[in-house]
Enzyme design. Sequence first.
Site, PDB file in Angstrom:
ATOM      1  N   ASP A   1       0.816  -1.230   0.000  1.00  0.00           N
ATOM      2  CA  ASP A   1       0.000   0.000   0.000  1.00  0.00           C
ATOM      3  C   ASP A   1       0.845   1.273   0.000  1.00  0.00           C
ATOM      4  O   ASP A   1       0.505   2.249  -0.671  1.00  0.00           O
ATOM      5  CB  ASP A   1      -0.889   0.044   1.254  1.00  0.00           C
ATOM      6  CG  ASP A   1      -1.973  -1.014   1.224  1.00  0.00           C
ATOM      7  OD1 ASP A   1      -2.179  -1.616   0.152  1.00  0.00           O
ATOM      8  OD2 ASP A   1      -2.611  -1.249   2.267  1.00  0.00           O
TER       9      ASP A   1
HETATM   10  P1  NAP Z   1       0.621  -3.963   3.079  1.00  0.00           P
HETATM   11  O1  NAP Z   1       0.094  -2.967   2.141  1.00  0.00           O
HETATM   12  O2  NAP Z   1      -0.297  -4.592   4.054  1.00  0.00           O
HETATM   13  O3  NAP Z   1       1.341  -5.095   2.183  1.00  0.00           O
HETATM   14  C1  NAP Z   1       2.064  -6.109   2.761  1.00  0.00           C
HETATM   15  C2  NAP Z   1       2.443  -7.091   1.678  1.00  0.00           C
HETATM   16  O4  NAP Z   1       3.317  -8.028   2.286  1.00  0.00           O
HETATM   17  C3  NAP Z   1       1.262  -7.881   1.137  1.00  0.00           C
HETATM   18  O5  NAP Z   1       0.833  -7.375  -0.103  1.00  0.00           O
HETATM   19  C4  NAP Z   1       1.792  -9.323   1.047  1.00  0.00           C
HETATM   20  O6  NAP Z   1       1.777  -9.728  -0.331  1.00  0.00           O
HETATM   21  C5  NAP Z   1       3.248  -9.209   1.523  1.00  0.00           C
HETATM   22  N1  NAP Z   1       3.633 -10.319   2.396  1.00  0.00           N
HETATM   23  C6  NAP Z   1       2.930 -10.904   3.378  1.00  0.00           C
HETATM   24  N2  NAP Z   1       3.621 -11.906   3.920  1.00  0.00           N
HETATM   25  C7  NAP Z   1       4.815 -11.943   3.266  1.00  0.00           C
HETATM   26  C8  NAP Z   1       5.974 -12.758   3.379  1.00  0.00           C
HETATM   27  N3  NAP Z   1       6.080 -13.759   4.281  1.00  0.00           N
HETATM   28  N4  NAP Z   1       7.022 -12.499   2.561  1.00  0.00           N
HETATM   29  C9  NAP Z   1       6.947 -11.520   1.637  1.00  0.00           C
HETATM   30  N5  NAP Z   1       5.876 -10.714   1.479  1.00  0.00           N
HETATM   31  C10 NAP Z   1       4.815 -10.940   2.301  1.00  0.00           C
HETATM   32  O7  NAP Z   1       1.830  -3.361   3.949  1.00  0.00           O
HETATM   33  P2  NAP Z   1       2.507  -1.916   3.921  1.00  0.00           P
HETATM   34  O8  NAP Z   1       2.912  -1.552   2.522  1.00  0.00           O
HETATM   35  O9  NAP Z   1       3.535  -1.956   5.001  1.00  0.00           O
HETATM   36  O10 NAP Z   1       1.348  -0.913   4.289  1.00  0.00           O
HETATM   37  C11 NAP Z   1       0.789  -0.891   5.580  1.00  0.00           C
HETATM   38  C12 NAP Z   1      -0.723  -0.922   5.486  1.00  0.00           C
HETATM   39  O11 NAP Z   1      -1.245  -1.270   6.777  1.00  0.00           O
HETATM   40  C13 NAP Z   1      -1.311   0.427   5.125  1.00  0.00           C
HETATM   41  O12 NAP Z   1      -2.493   0.254   4.382  1.00  0.00           O
HETATM   42  C14 NAP Z   1      -1.632   1.015   6.507  1.00  0.00           C
HETATM   43  O13 NAP Z   1      -2.634   1.999   6.463  1.00  0.00           O
HETATM   44  C15 NAP Z   1      -2.105  -0.227   7.228  1.00  0.00           C
HETATM   45  N6  NAP Z   1      -1.998  -0.155   8.697  1.00  0.00           N
HETATM   46  C16 NAP Z   1      -0.928   0.441   9.251  1.00  0.00           C
HETATM   47  C17 NAP Z   1      -0.840   0.537  10.616  1.00  0.00           C
HETATM   48  C18 NAP Z   1       0.325   1.284  11.228  1.00  0.00           C
HETATM   49  O14 NAP Z   1       0.159   1.891  12.269  1.00  0.00           O
HETATM   50  N7  NAP Z   1       1.499   1.219  10.617  1.00  0.00           N
HETATM   51  C19 NAP Z   1      -1.836  -0.031  11.441  1.00  0.00           C
HETATM   52  C20 NAP Z   1      -2.918  -0.713  10.822  1.00  0.00           C
HETATM   53  C21 NAP Z   1      -2.979  -0.751   9.432  1.00  0.00           C
HETATM   54  P3  NAP Z   1       1.702 -11.288  -0.702  1.00  0.00           P
HETATM   55  O15 NAP Z   1       0.500 -11.816  -0.016  1.00  0.00           O
HETATM   56  O16 NAP Z   1       1.624 -11.309  -2.193  1.00  0.00           O
HETATM   57  O17 NAP Z   1       2.970 -11.898  -0.180  1.00  0.00           O
END
Ligand code: NAP
Length: 465
Positions: free
Chosen positions: A392
Amino acid sequence: MDVPSWVVNLLYLSASICFIVGLKLLSSVRTAKLGNQVGAAGMLLAICGALLYKDMNYTWIIVAIVLGSGIGVTLAVLVKMTAMPQMVGLLNGFGGAASALVASGELIEVIRHGVERLPLGWGISTVLGILIGWVTFTGSMIAYAKLQGLMPGRPIVLPGFKVINGVLGAVLLVLGVLVVVNATGWWWFAALSLIAMVLGVLLVIPIGGADMPVVISLLNSYSGMAACATGFVLANNGLIITGALVGASGIILTQIMCKAMNRSLMNVMFAAVGAQEGAAAAARADGQALVKSGGPEEAALLFEGARSVIIVPGYGMAVSQAQHVVAELTETLRKKGVDVKFAIHPVAGRMPGHMNILLAEANISYDLLLDMDAVNPLFPEADVALVVGANDITNPAARTRRDSPLYGMPILEVDKARSIIFCKRGLGAGFAGVENELFTNPKTMMLFGDAKETLKKLVAELKAH
Ligand code: NAP
């Protein structure tokens, strides 16, 4: 126990000083651990103060302490780092429920003594403690269920939800006044509690995945406000100060998160954007014919020719616990004279500072970690942007797709690098459930597999040359 009130107040004052110093220390990664310990010491002083505050039945308190500590220690040991946001959500909810129950208990006691009209200040505090406490409890339970995957993370939008919430808010106001002026009316109290619980649910269900971090910190702030109001109900200075600190720091964190995501609080609470995006993304994700993928050998070739690399860690790095191999990759590249930097997005992972904690655990120097504003201008000069389990926070839909839940959130501009490597298991979406068009960008090479395992192979390839 007959202890003079100045002793109790001195304990509360010392606890408050510990909390303030602790919060200050928490604001830097280097001092955060100490900050946590200072805060915990403050909490111990506050508990001592509360236990000496008036005569009470210590047997039940000891039973509660043993039970509560047992559950707390078990959860702390068992809960995975990646499930920490849910855990925080749950704890916020329990904090809200505790405040609401204590305020309700005090109110019931007063009603039973036949008081007809509550003293104004006390009555308002009691109503606020019950109202904010129950909103926090049910809102936090919904946030927990969304983060734990027990219910869909996408926004659930009831027709006319803004009007419904507005009407409920107005009804709560009227009920609050009725509780204060006509305390003997049990119905007002019961209706106030029930409607506050319903409002908590309705306020959180329309909020989509990407905005969850803001909601969690907002609910954290609410739990502090509820505790503060209950502190006034009990005339407990320690609780008033602690609640105010939690409320204020929670709202500051909420503001910081909103700024990081380019959202206004009103937008998060009432916009409910992207309700259809999850389904639409799933449908669009079907035909990903243009994706270019490679193995560790091809990736190693790209790195061999690179002078500057920016690593973008995300939630997948946490899931895979790949931070140590990322550190090894960094060392290997630096030994080859490559300039390596890390791009840290404020909401990467699942809690504020998630990536900083993991990278610090792997002893990666703080100097290599750059915030979004500092690193974005460097992407056009980077030969390779290596995205490790992030999604994201790199998604250009945040800039281009008005109907996307991510729209308006500032992203790490990996698309401006000369080449992009995405290390993730497949083409799965991130937390917000949105397809990422970068996977089909001609500059992108997908490096499929678990981050830890794949990067191990990549490091082995690089070391072999
Ligand atoms: P993300 O958008 O959730 O993407 C994480 C990616 O990691 C997934 O697309 C997944 O793709 C991949 N993944 C999962 N397990 C894996 C593994 N073992 N090895 C390799 N890849 C793996 O994460 P982000 O880019 O860090 O963004 C964070 C998101 O979480 C934002 O939308 C944010 O708003 C939200 N959020 C953040 C917080 C905070 O405080 N930081 C709290 C709650 C929500 P695959 O399945 O294809 O592997």
